[in-house]
Design a protein around this motif. Structure first.
Motif, PDB file in Angstrom:
ATOM      1  N   SER A  46     -32.454   3.102  -0.981  1.00 15.06           N
ATOM      2  CA  SER A  46     -32.985   1.751  -1.030  1.00 15.06           C
ATOM      3  C   SER A  46     -34.504   1.781  -1.151  1.00 15.06           C
ATOM      4  N   GLN A  47     -35.050   0.679  -1.659  1.00 17.05           N
ATOM      5  CA  GLN A  47     -36.490   0.570  -1.810  1.00 17.05           C
ATOM      6  C   GLN A  47     -37.144   0.378  -0.444  1.00 17.05           C
ATOM      7  N   PRO A  48     -38.342   0.927  -0.222  1.00 19.32           N
ATOM      8  CA  PRO A  48     -39.045   0.667   1.039  1.00 19.32           C
ATOM      9  C   PRO A  48     -39.410  -0.805   1.134  1.00 19.32           C
ATOM     10  N   ARG A  49     -39.392  -1.328   2.338  1.00 21.20           N
ATOM     11  CA  ARG A  49     -39.695  -2.743   2.567  1.00 21.20           C
ATOM     12  C   ARG A  49     -40.803  -2.860   3.603  1.00 21.20           C
ATOM     13  N   SER A  50     -41.752  -3.735   3.325  1.00 26.24           N
ATOM     14  CA  SER A  50     -42.841  -3.994   4.263  1.00 26.24           C
ATOM     15  C   SER A  50     -42.365  -4.939   5.367  1.00 26.24           C
ATOM     16  N   ILE A  51     -42.559  -4.525   6.615  1.00 33.69           N
ATOM     17  CA  ILE A  51     -42.209  -5.359   7.770  1.00 33.69           C
ATOM     18  C   ILE A  51     -43.489  -5.634   8.544  1.00 33.69           C
ATOM     19  N   VAL A  52     -43.924  -6.879   8.549  1.00 32.20           N
ATOM     20  CA  VAL A  52     -45.173  -7.242   9.210  1.00 32.20           C
ATOM     21  C   VAL A  52     -44.948  -8.441  10.128  1.00 32.20           C
ATOM     22  N   VAL A  87     -45.713  -6.238  -4.004  1.00 27.99           N
ATOM     23  CA  VAL A  87     -44.547  -5.399  -3.713  1.00 27.99           C
ATOM     24  C   VAL A  87     -44.673  -4.059  -4.428  1.00 27.99           C
ATOM     25  N   ARG A  88     -45.054  -4.097  -5.696  1.00 23.40           N
ATOM     26  CA  ARG A  88     -45.208  -2.847  -6.448  1.00 23.40           C
ATOM     27  C   ARG A  88     -46.290  -1.962  -5.832  1.00 23.40           C
ATOM     28  N   ALA A  89     -47.390  -2.577  -5.393  1.00 18.81           N
ATOM     29  CA  ALA A  89     -48.477  -1.804  -4.793  1.00 18.81           C
ATOM     30  C   ALA A  89     -48.028  -1.151  -3.489  1.00 18.81           C
ATOM     31  N   PHE A  90     -47.279  -1.893  -2.668  1.00 20.49           N
ATOM     32  CA  PHE A  90     -46.789  -1.316  -1.413  1.00 20.49           C
ATOM     33  C   PHE A  90     -45.855  -0.141  -1.682  1.00 20.49           C
ATOM     34  N   ARG A  91     -44.930  -0.324  -2.607  1.00 17.16           N
ATOM     35  CA  ARG A  91     -43.967   0.740  -2.894  1.00 17.16           C
ATOM     36  C   ARG A  91     -44.662   1.983  -3.449  1.00 17.16           C
ATOM     37  N   ALA A  92     -45.650   1.775  -4.313  1.00 19.57           N
ATOM     38  CA  ALA A  92     -46.359   2.919  -4.875  1.00 19.57           C
ATOM     39  C   ALA A  92     -47.126   3.668  -3.786  1.00 19.57           C
ATOM     40  N   ALA A  93     -47.800   2.926  -2.900  1.00 17.31           N
ATOM     41  CA  ALA A  93     -48.554   3.557  -1.820  1.00 17.31           C
ATOM     42  C   ALA A  93     -47.618   4.272  -0.856  1.00 17.31           C
ATOM     43  N   ASN A  99     -20.395  -3.351   3.890  1.00 16.36           N
ATOM     44  CA  ASN A  99     -21.246  -2.165   3.876  1.00 16.36           C
ATOM     45  C   ASN A  99     -22.615  -2.413   3.255  1.00 16.36           C
ATOM     46  N   ALA A 100     -22.753  -3.450   2.473  1.00 17.29           N
ATOM     47  CA  ALA A 100     -24.041  -3.755   1.847  1.00 17.29           C
ATOM     48  C   ALA A 100     -25.047  -4.141   2.926  1.00 17.29           C
ATOM     49  N   PRO A 101     -26.300  -3.743   2.761  1.00 17.60           N
ATOM     50  CA  PRO A 101     -27.315  -4.106   3.763  1.00 17.60           C
ATOM     51  C   PRO A 101     -27.577  -5.604   3.771  1.00 17.60           C
ATOM     52  N   THR A 147     -36.331  -9.693  -3.308  1.00 12.44           N
ATOM     53  CA  THR A 147     -37.141  -9.254  -2.185  1.00 12.44           C
ATOM     54  C   THR A 147     -37.961 -10.394  -1.607  1.00 12.44           C
ATOM     55  N   PHE A 148     -38.345 -11.345  -2.451  1.00  9.96           N
ATOM     56  CA  PHE A 148     -39.203 -12.442  -1.995  1.00  9.96           C
ATOM     57  C   PHE A 148     -38.860 -13.704  -2.776  1.00  9.96           C
ATOM     58  N   ALA A 149     -39.362 -14.835  -2.293  1.00 11.03           N
ATOM     59  CA  ALA A 149     -39.217 -16.113  -2.989  1.00 11.03           C
ATOM     60  C   ALA A 149     -40.514 -16.890  -2.824  1.00 11.03           C
TER      61      ALA A 149
END
Length: 311
Positions: free
Chosen positions: A2-8, A260-266, A100-102, A242-244
């Protein structure tokens, strides 16, 4: 993977979780409604979650919440476990309760998105052709006039140990207004949700009529067997956003997608360094799993675009 997700801390989300293979395990009745409201109240209080909207359908659950402490994964794990264990007892069910899906986690980045997703949550039974209006649904739910109020439920007899102090006799579920809504603007906020809900209901009724289906009705929905499965068409591997940002938000989607792309790349760059043994690498703001499981260093200064402001 799965893709990383930012939790803040402070993020507002639409959350959706589905029952195993679309079984009607959460068919609306007094016992299931009590279980949902009680466990949500206890879980939200434990993890500092502000609940804004709720609709428990027969096959899935919708919530709109704000994660004040940045601990959403812990809340979901605790809350969904309680629902599953209580449902197993109430339904005499063996095996998994949840699919089973998240959990679908959609970050709501603007006031327009919050209004739209709260109304969407309320209108879900209408969109499913189960009732004509949201207030007719007999399952656990939040109505427009209840926004900013509170609901309560007594401790279910099933599963919960009355001698355990973490399970109070009665739990109150505060229905907070979204963080950006001032108390003196509560009526205006409710009216926006009501207008959006009426739009959703009208569109849903039109679609049901177009397809030539009748409305099932609250009584028949409550009488369905919890061991049956929903038979309506549902696309496989549908989009899981991921967002709306809501309608009428020019440029907001592009800014959010870039963040989102910047967070995933970092994150991926930091993870690659970690994997080769660089333990001083700093992960981007919002990194959750690596911080909790491996105590990695996380940038505690939010970068531009990490969390889009409520506009």
């Amino acid at each position: 993977m799965s893709q990383p997700r930012s939790i803040v801390p402070g993020a507002t989300y639409l959350l959706t979780r589905r029952a195993l293979r679309r079984h009607l395990l959460f068919r609306p009745d007094a016992a299931i409604n009590q279980l949902v409201l009680y466990t949500l109240a206890v879980s939200a209080r434990r993890f500092g979650i502000q609940v804004h909207a709720l609709c428990m359908m027969s096959t899935h659950l919708h919530l709109v919440v704000t994660d004040t402490l940045g601990v959403l994964p812990k809340f979901l794990q605790f809350f969904h476990r309680l629902i599953a264990l209580g449902t197993k007892v109430l339904r005499a069910w063996e095996g998994s309760v949840w699919d089973n899906a998240p959990t679908s986690v959609v970050h709501l980045l603007t006031p327009a998105a919050v209004v739209e997703k709260i109304a969407y949550t309320m209108a879900n039974p209408v969109a499913a052709g189960l009732v004509k209006r949201a207030h007719d649904w007999p399952g656990a739910k939040v109505l427009v006039d209840e926004l900013g109020g509170a609901l309560s439920a007594r401790r279910p007899e099933a599963y919960f140990d009355a001698t355990n102090p973490q399970w109070p006799n009665e739990a109150e579920l505060a229905l907070s207004l979204p963080p950006y809504v001032a108390q003196d603007a509560a009526d205006d906020f409710r009216q926006k949700v009501r207008t959006e809900l009426e739009r959703h209901e009208a569109d849903a009724r039109t679609e049901v009529e177009r397809q030539g289906f009748g409305v099932l009705g609250a009584e028949r929905a409550s009488a369905a067997s919890p061991y049956d499965r929903a038979t309506s068409d549902e696309p496989l591997r549908d989009r899981n956003p991921t967002f709306a940002v809501g309608r009428g938000q020019p440029g907001a989607w592009q800014r959010a997608a870039a963040a989102v792309r910047a967070f995933r790349a970092a994150y991926r760059e930091a993870l690659a360094q970690w994997r080769i043994g660089v333990r001083t690498v700093v992960f981007p703001t919002g990194t959750w799993c690596m911080r909790v499981l491996h105590a990695v260093c996380v940038d505690d200064v939010a970068q531009v675009g990490d969390v889009a402001p409520m506009m």
